[in-house]
Write a protein that holds these residues in place. Structure first.
Motif, mmCIF file in Angstrom:
data_model
loop_
_atom_site.group_PDB
_atom_site.id
_atom_site.type_symbol
_atom_site.label_atom_id
_atom_site.label_comp_id
_atom_site.label_asym_id
_atom_site.label_seq_id
_atom_site.Cartn_x
_atom_site.Cartn_y
_atom_site.Cartn_z
ATOM 1 N N MET A 33 0.836 -1.202 0.000
ATOM 2 C CA MET A 33 0.000 0.000 0.000
ATOM 3 C C MET A 33 0.871 1.252 0.000
ATOM 4 S SD MET A 33 -3.055 -1.000 2.686
ATOM 5 C CE MET A 33 -3.996 0.506 2.419
ATOM 6 N N ARG A 34 1.908 1.249 0.825
ATOM 7 C CA ARG A 34 2.790 2.405 0.923
ATOM 8 C C ARG A 34 3.524 2.657 -0.393
ATOM 9 N NH1 ARG A 34 7.255 2.031 5.430
ATOM 10 N NH2 ARG A 34 7.937 0.403 3.990
ATOM 11 N N GLU A 35 3.982 1.575 -1.051
ATOM 12 C CA GLU A 35 4.672 1.741 -2.326
ATOM 13 C C GLU A 35 3.737 2.295 -3.396
ATOM 14 O OE1 GLU A 35 7.929 1.484 -3.013
ATOM 15 O OE2 GLU A 35 8.079 1.276 -0.837
ATOM 16 N N ALA A 36 2.482 1.838 -3.374
ATOM 17 C CA ALA A 36 1.495 2.363 -4.327
ATOM 18 C C ALA A 36 1.262 3.855 -4.090
ATOM 19 C CB ALA A 36 0.180 1.592 -4.198
ATOM 20 N N ASP A 61 4.190 5.793 -5.513
ATOM 21 C CA ASP A 61 4.083 5.913 -6.973
ATOM 22 C C ASP A 61 3.037 6.951 -7.344
ATOM 23 O OD1 ASP A 61 5.993 3.956 -7.243
ATOM 24 O OD2 ASP A 61 4.565 2.331 -7.671
ATOM 25 N N PHE A 62 1.931 6.957 -6.608
ATOM 26 C CA PHE A 62 0.871 7.935 -6.851
ATOM 27 C C PHE A 62 1.384 9.354 -6.606
ATOM 28 C CE2 PHE A 62 -2.804 9.986 -4.380
ATOM 29 C CZ PHE A 62 -3.259 10.693 -5.485
ATOM 30 N N ARG A 63 2.085 9.558 -5.511
ATOM 31 C CA ARG A 63 2.621 10.886 -5.197
ATOM 32 C C ARG A 63 3.591 11.348 -6.282
ATOM 33 N NH1 ARG A 63 5.712 11.272 0.344
ATOM 34 N NH2 ARG A 63 7.110 9.925 -0.833
ATOM 35 N N ALA A 64 4.420 10.420 -6.765
ATOM 36 C CA ALA A 64 5.402 10.757 -7.803
ATOM 37 C C ALA A 64 4.737 11.104 -9.138
ATOM 38 C CB ALA A 64 6.375 9.602 -7.993
ATOM 39 N N SER A 65 3.526 10.579 -9.349
ATOM 40 C CA SER A 65 2.840 10.828 -10.625
ATOM 41 C C SER A 65 2.336 12.260 -10.751
ATOM 42 C CB SER A 65 1.653 9.866 -10.770
ATOM 43 O OG SER A 65 0.583 10.238 -9.901
ATOM 44 N N GLY A 66 2.129 12.917 -9.602
ATOM 45 C CA GLY A 66 1.626 14.277 -9.639
ATOM 46 C C GLY A 66 0.130 14.377 -9.876
ATOM 47 N N GLU A 67 -0.558 13.227 -9.962
ATOM 48 C CA GLU A 67 -2.006 13.225 -10.176
ATOM 49 C C GLU A 67 -2.735 13.650 -8.901
ATOM 50 O OE1 GLU A 67 -3.580 12.635 -12.977
ATOM 51 O OE2 GLU A 67 -1.779 12.140 -14.146
ATOM 52 N N THR A 68 -3.953 14.160 -9.080
ATOM 53 C CA THR A 68 -4.756 14.586 -7.932
ATOM 54 C C THR A 68 -5.403 13.395 -7.235
ATOM 55 O OG1 THR A 68 -5.227 16.687 -9.037
ATOM 56 C CG2 THR A 68 -6.652 16.078 -7.182
ATOM 57 N N ASP A 115 -7.569 10.891 -2.803
ATOM 58 C CA ASP A 115 -6.460 11.821 -2.918
ATOM 59 C C ASP A 115 -5.347 11.360 -1.975
ATOM 60 O OD1 ASP A 115 -7.342 12.525 -0.368
ATOM 61 O OD2 ASP A 115 -8.217 14.425 -0.994
ATOM 62 N N LEU A 116 -4.245 12.088 -1.979
ATOM 63 C CA LEU A 116 -3.087 11.651 -1.205
ATOM 64 C C LEU A 116 -3.403 11.582 0.285
ATOM 65 C CD1 LEU A 116 -0.142 10.799 -1.383
ATOM 66 C CD2 LEU A 116 0.513 13.215 -1.173
ATOM 67 N N HIS A 117 -4.158 12.540 0.779
ATOM 68 C CA HIS A 117 -4.499 12.560 2.202
ATOM 69 C C HIS A 117 -5.308 11.316 2.585
ATOM 70 C CE1 HIS A 117 -7.064 13.564 5.697
ATOM 71 N NE2 HIS A 117 -5.980 14.185 6.132
ATOM 72 N N HIS A 118 -6.292 10.958 1.749
ATOM 73 C CA HIS A 118 -7.156 9.809 2.052
ATOM 74 C C HIS A 118 -6.355 8.512 2.075
ATOM 75 C CE1 HIS A 118 -10.736 7.216 1.945
ATOM 76 N NE2 HIS A 118 -10.041 6.487 1.091
#
Length: 258
Positions: A115-118, A121-128, A180-183
């Motif tokens: 979960m943490r690695e996913a 990757d999400f944070r690195a993508s810059g997506e909302t 989102d990243l917070h959730h």
């Protein structure tokens, strides 16, 4: 040799179940018997049998002079589903804290790490919002984490109910949280705290962290329900992919009890 009608009805039922799990059939959507039968290469009779079975389970509804639709939940049904899931998982997590084997605890931690690695990757993508491969990996690890807890309880009835409640959650759109990243970071933190409590054999703490996670998930699901009922518009997004863990759960629930 021709396939027996009962086997055809079972195949139609399993196909419908997978469509519901994956979000390809959503709450309130009409089900076409003719289209399903044609796609499966069978007559409409076994499809009707599968639909009647799902109707008795409360998953689909028949409307006079209109057809068959995926059930639309009332707010109270969502609350009830989460209450049942919370009761089962609270029982399972306490049992897991006492009896999980070291190898199972390592596997539980691995799911947290996935979960943490996913999330990274999400944070690195810059997506909302989390989508694509990170979302699939995240969902797979999330569900697999909960499956490990249920399996550690060694109670097949609990596993069956868990599968039923999760199917209803899928149909009701309870997975449609704004990831989102917070959730996703908050959800990972709750899972990590449950895993740590189990490593420490602290059943009370594991239950506390799990219930906090489930309570927030229920509140998110209710907010999604309210938005879908027109209290405020909600952006339509593609349904989350059917995860490997979900496929595993479906397969396991289809196996006869021993």
């Amino acid at each position: 040799m021709a396939t027996a009608p009962s086997n055809l009805a079972q195949r139609a039922y399993e196909h419908l179940q997978t469509q519901l799990w994956s979000g390809k059939l959503a709450a309130g959507e009409k089900i076409s018997e003719a289209r399903l039968a044609k796609g499966l290469g069978m007559s409409r009779t076994p499809v009707r049998e599968a639909i009647r079975r799902m109707e008795t389970e409360g998953v689909v509804t028949q409307r006079a002079s209109s057809g068959t639709y995926v059930a639309m939940p009332e707010r109270a049904e969502i609350v009830e589903a989460y209450e049942v899931r919370m009761a089962i998982e609270s029982f399972a997590v306490r049992k897991a804290a006492r009896r999980m084997k070291p190898a199972q605890i390592l596997e539980l931690q691995k799911r947290c790490d996935d979960m943490r690695e996913a999330i990274r990757d999400f944070r690195a993508s810059g997506e909302t919002l989390m989508t694509g491969a990170p979302l699939k990996r995240y969902l797979n690890a999330d569900l697999a984490f909960h499956l490990l807890l249920i399996k550690a309880a060694e109670n097949r009835r609990a596993l069956t109910i868990f599968g039923d409640v999760n199917l209803r959650s899928a149909i009701f759109g309870c997975r449609s949280h704004e990831r989102d990243l917070h959730h996703v970071a908050w959800v990972w933190l709750k899972h990590a705290r449950v895993a740590r409590s189990i490593r420490q054999r602290n059943a009370s703490a594991a239950q506390q962290h799990l219930e906090a996670h489930m309570q927030t998930s229920m509140e998110d699901a209710l907010a999604s329900h309210d938005a879908r009922r027109g209290k405020q518009p909600k952006t339509t997004t593609a349904p989350p992919p059917l995860t490997e863990a979900m496929s595993e759960l479906i397969a396991e629930l289809r196996e006869p009890a021993h």
